[in-house]
Design a protein around this motif. Sequence first.
Motif, PDB file in Angstrom:
ATOM      1  N   ASN A   1       4.413  -1.872  10.183  1.00  0.00           N
ATOM      2  CA  ASN A   1       5.627  -1.477   9.463  1.00  0.00           C
ATOM      3  C   ASN A   1       5.553  -1.885   7.997  1.00  0.00           C
ATOM      4  O   ASN A   1       6.014  -1.155   7.114  1.00  0.00           O
ATOM      5  CB  ASN A   1       6.858  -2.104  10.120  1.00  0.00           C
ATOM      6  N   LEU A   2       4.975  -3.052   7.730  1.00  0.00           N
ATOM      7  CA  LEU A   2       4.808  -3.502   6.348  1.00  0.00           C
ATOM      8  C   LEU A   2       3.884  -2.550   5.582  1.00  0.00           C
ATOM      9  O   LEU A   2       4.210  -2.105   4.470  1.00  0.00           O
ATOM     10  CB  LEU A   2       4.231  -4.917   6.319  1.00  0.00           C
ATOM     11  N   ILE A   3       2.741  -2.240   6.173  1.00  0.00           N
ATOM     12  CA  ILE A   3       1.774  -1.371   5.492  1.00  0.00           C
ATOM     13  C   ILE A   3       2.358   0.020   5.264  1.00  0.00           C
ATOM     14  O   ILE A   3       2.226   0.597   4.170  1.00  0.00           O
ATOM     15  CB  ILE A   3       0.476  -1.292   6.300  1.00  0.00           C
ATOM     16  N   SER A   4       3.020   0.577   6.271  1.00  0.00           N
ATOM     17  CA  SER A   4       3.582   1.921   6.119  1.00  0.00           C
ATOM     18  C   SER A   4       4.716   1.933   5.103  1.00  0.00           C
ATOM     19  O   SER A   4       4.919   2.930   4.401  1.00  0.00           O
ATOM     20  CB  SER A   4       4.064   2.461   7.468  1.00  0.00           C
ATOM     21  N   SER A   5       5.449   0.816   4.991  1.00  0.00           N
ATOM     22  CA  SER A   5       6.508   0.736   3.982  1.00  0.00           C
ATOM     23  C   SER A   5       5.910   0.783   2.578  1.00  0.00           C
ATOM     24  O   SER A   5       6.486   1.398   1.666  1.00  0.00           O
ATOM     25  CB  SER A   5       7.315  -0.558   4.162  1.00  0.00           C
ATOM     26  N   ILE A   6       4.773   0.145   2.397  1.00  0.00           N
ATOM     27  CA  ILE A   6       4.107   0.155   1.086  1.00  0.00           C
ATOM     28  C   ILE A   6       3.561   1.553   0.771  1.00  0.00           C
ATOM     29  O   ILE A   6       3.769   2.086  -0.326  1.00  0.00           O
ATOM     30  CB  ILE A   6       2.969  -0.880   1.051  1.00  0.00           C
ATOM     31  N   THR A   7       2.873   2.160   1.737  1.00  0.00           N
ATOM     32  CA  THR A   7       2.275   3.473   1.476  1.00  0.00           C
ATOM     33  C   THR A   7       3.340   4.552   1.274  1.00  0.00           C
ATOM     34  O   THR A   7       3.149   5.475   0.480  1.00  0.00           O
ATOM     35  CB  THR A   7       1.326   3.886   2.619  1.00  0.00           C
ATOM     36  N   MET A   8       4.479   4.439   1.956  1.00  0.00           N
ATOM     37  CA  MET A   8       5.549   5.407   1.761  1.00  0.00           C
ATOM     38  C   MET A   8       6.146   5.284   0.370  1.00  0.00           C
ATOM     39  O   MET A   8       6.579   6.280  -0.225  1.00  0.00           O
ATOM     40  CB  MET A   8       6.645   5.222   2.812  1.00  0.00           C
ATOM     41  N   THR A   9       6.170   4.067  -0.167  1.00  0.00           N
ATOM     42  CA  THR A   9       6.672   3.876  -1.528  1.00  0.00           C
ATOM     43  C   THR A   9       5.727   4.532  -2.527  1.00  0.00           C
ATOM     44  O   THR A   9       6.171   5.199  -3.467  1.00  0.00           O
ATOM     45  CB  THR A   9       6.814   2.374  -1.840  1.00  0.00           C
ATOM     46  N   VAL A  10       4.429   4.366  -2.304  1.00  0.00           N
ATOM     47  CA  VAL A  10       3.427   5.014  -3.166  1.00  0.00           C
ATOM     48  C   VAL A  10       3.523   6.536  -3.039  1.00  0.00           C
ATOM     49  O   VAL A  10       3.332   7.273  -4.019  1.00  0.00           O
ATOM     50  CB  VAL A  10       2.016   4.527  -2.790  1.00  0.00           C
ATOM     51  N   PHE A  11       3.844   7.008  -1.853  1.00  0.00           N
ATOM     52  CA  PHE A  11       3.958   8.438  -1.574  1.00  0.00           C
ATOM     53  C   PHE A  11       4.849   9.138  -2.590  1.00  0.00           C
ATOM     54  O   PHE A  11       4.519  10.222  -3.091  1.00  0.00           O
ATOM     55  CB  PHE A  11       4.507   8.615  -0.151  1.00  0.00           C
ATOM     56  N   TYR A  12       5.975   8.525  -2.927  1.00  0.00           N
ATOM     57  CA  TYR A  12       6.930   9.189  -3.818  1.00  0.00           C
ATOM     58  C   TYR A  12       6.456   9.200  -5.263  1.00  0.00           C
ATOM     59  O   TYR A  12       6.861  10.084  -6.041  1.00  0.00           O
ATOM     60  CB  TYR A  12       8.313   8.555  -3.671  1.00  0.00           C
ATOM     61  N   ASN A  13       5.614   8.265  -5.658  1.00  0.00           N
ATOM     62  CA  ASN A  13       4.987   8.334  -6.972  1.00  0.00           C
ATOM     63  C   ASN A  13       4.084   9.560  -7.059  1.00  0.00           C
ATOM     64  O   ASN A  13       4.060  10.267  -8.075  1.00  0.00           O
ATOM     65  CB  ASN A  13       4.173   7.066  -7.235  1.00  0.00           C
TER      66      ASN A  13
ATOM     67  N   ILE B   1       7.470  -3.316  -3.531  1.00  0.00           N
ATOM     68  CA  ILE B   1       6.286  -3.911  -2.901  1.00  0.00           C
ATOM     69  C   ILE B   1       6.357  -5.430  -2.968  1.00  0.00           C
ATOM     70  O   ILE B   1       6.005  -6.128  -2.002  1.00  0.00           O
ATOM     71  CB  ILE B   1       4.999  -3.381  -3.558  1.00  0.00           C
ATOM     72  N   PHE B   2       6.816  -5.968  -4.102  1.00  0.00           N
ATOM     73  CA  PHE B   2       6.978  -7.414  -4.220  1.00  0.00           C
ATOM     74  C   PHE B   2       7.964  -7.931  -3.165  1.00  0.00           C
ATOM     75  O   PHE B   2       7.712  -8.943  -2.494  1.00  0.00           O
ATOM     76  CB  PHE B   2       7.467  -7.784  -5.623  1.00  0.00           C
ATOM     77  N   ILE B   3       9.073  -7.219  -2.996  1.00  0.00           N
ATOM     78  CA  ILE B   3      10.063  -7.627  -1.995  1.00  0.00           C
ATOM     79  C   ILE B   3       9.480  -7.525  -0.588  1.00  0.00           C
ATOM     80  O   ILE B   3       9.695  -8.400   0.258  1.00  0.00           O
ATOM     81  CB  ILE B   3      11.334  -6.763  -2.114  1.00  0.00           C
ATOM     82  N   LEU B   4       8.724  -6.462  -0.336  1.00  0.00           N
ATOM     83  CA  LEU B   4       8.176  -6.233   0.999  1.00  0.00           C
ATOM     84  C   LEU B   4       7.255  -7.355   1.463  1.00  0.00           C
ATOM     85  O   LEU B   4       7.212  -7.664   2.663  1.00  0.00           O
ATOM     86  CB  LEU B   4       7.407  -4.905   1.033  1.00  0.00           C
TER      87      LEU B   4
END
Length: 245
Positions: free
Chosen positions: A100-112, A144-147
């Motif tokens: 869940n942590l990794i997918s949360s990071i990659t989903m954030t990058v997704f929108y960039n 990402i810092f918060i995650l």
Amino acid sequence: MEKTDEKPFGARIGEAGFCIIYLVYVFILVFIMKNKYDTGMLATDTLIVTPEHLDTYRFGFGFLLAIALVGGDAFHLIPRILVNIKGSIPRQDFFLGLGNLISSITMTVFYNLLIAMGDTLEYHESQYNLFVERSILVLTFIRIFILILPWNKWSSGEPNRKWAVIRNVPFVLIGILTVVGFFGVINHAVNYPISFYVIIIITVILSFLFYIPVAIYGKEKPKLGMLMIPKTICYMIMLSVICFH
């Protein structure tokens, strides 16, 4: 976290089957768009974006979007598939939490990547909506810092609503800015029909509407997890439009 072995066997198999279909489908899109991008690059001798080369760049961004999506989701869906089929796995909470942590990071990058695609397809380089892009990038670093902070307790099965809200505030802002950015893209749209971008906007909005209740209340009300199915379908539709338009 919902105890998977308390689910009916049919529900577990159904969830596992959907996850497998999703992963396989997006992996197929990855290969299709990578092949189309490579073919397009072989046919051009310049990296300057021209109308003749726009589809090549669309496939390039689509490939990166699909990689970010399926690459991150695989980390939590594969353990979840195993849990649904077997009932449980060793260190289950750890692997699901890490996923869940990794997918949360990659989903954030997704929108960039998504907003960069929209700007590239319709804006001249000197006209890019840099305020939106840079704002999303700043929010990405903040999220990402918060995650990665330990108070998120990713591997804990206990509800943690406070940190669920904290880590998703910048994510929701990213979603809002993405929608705003794509309305700007629509105002400049000459290379692709407005319907292409409208579908992207609708799937972004719906994906957040399905995701937020699960992100905030999912551990307290596990049945809300069913909303992740239509949320996932939104991303499948978005990538399909980018790939096959």
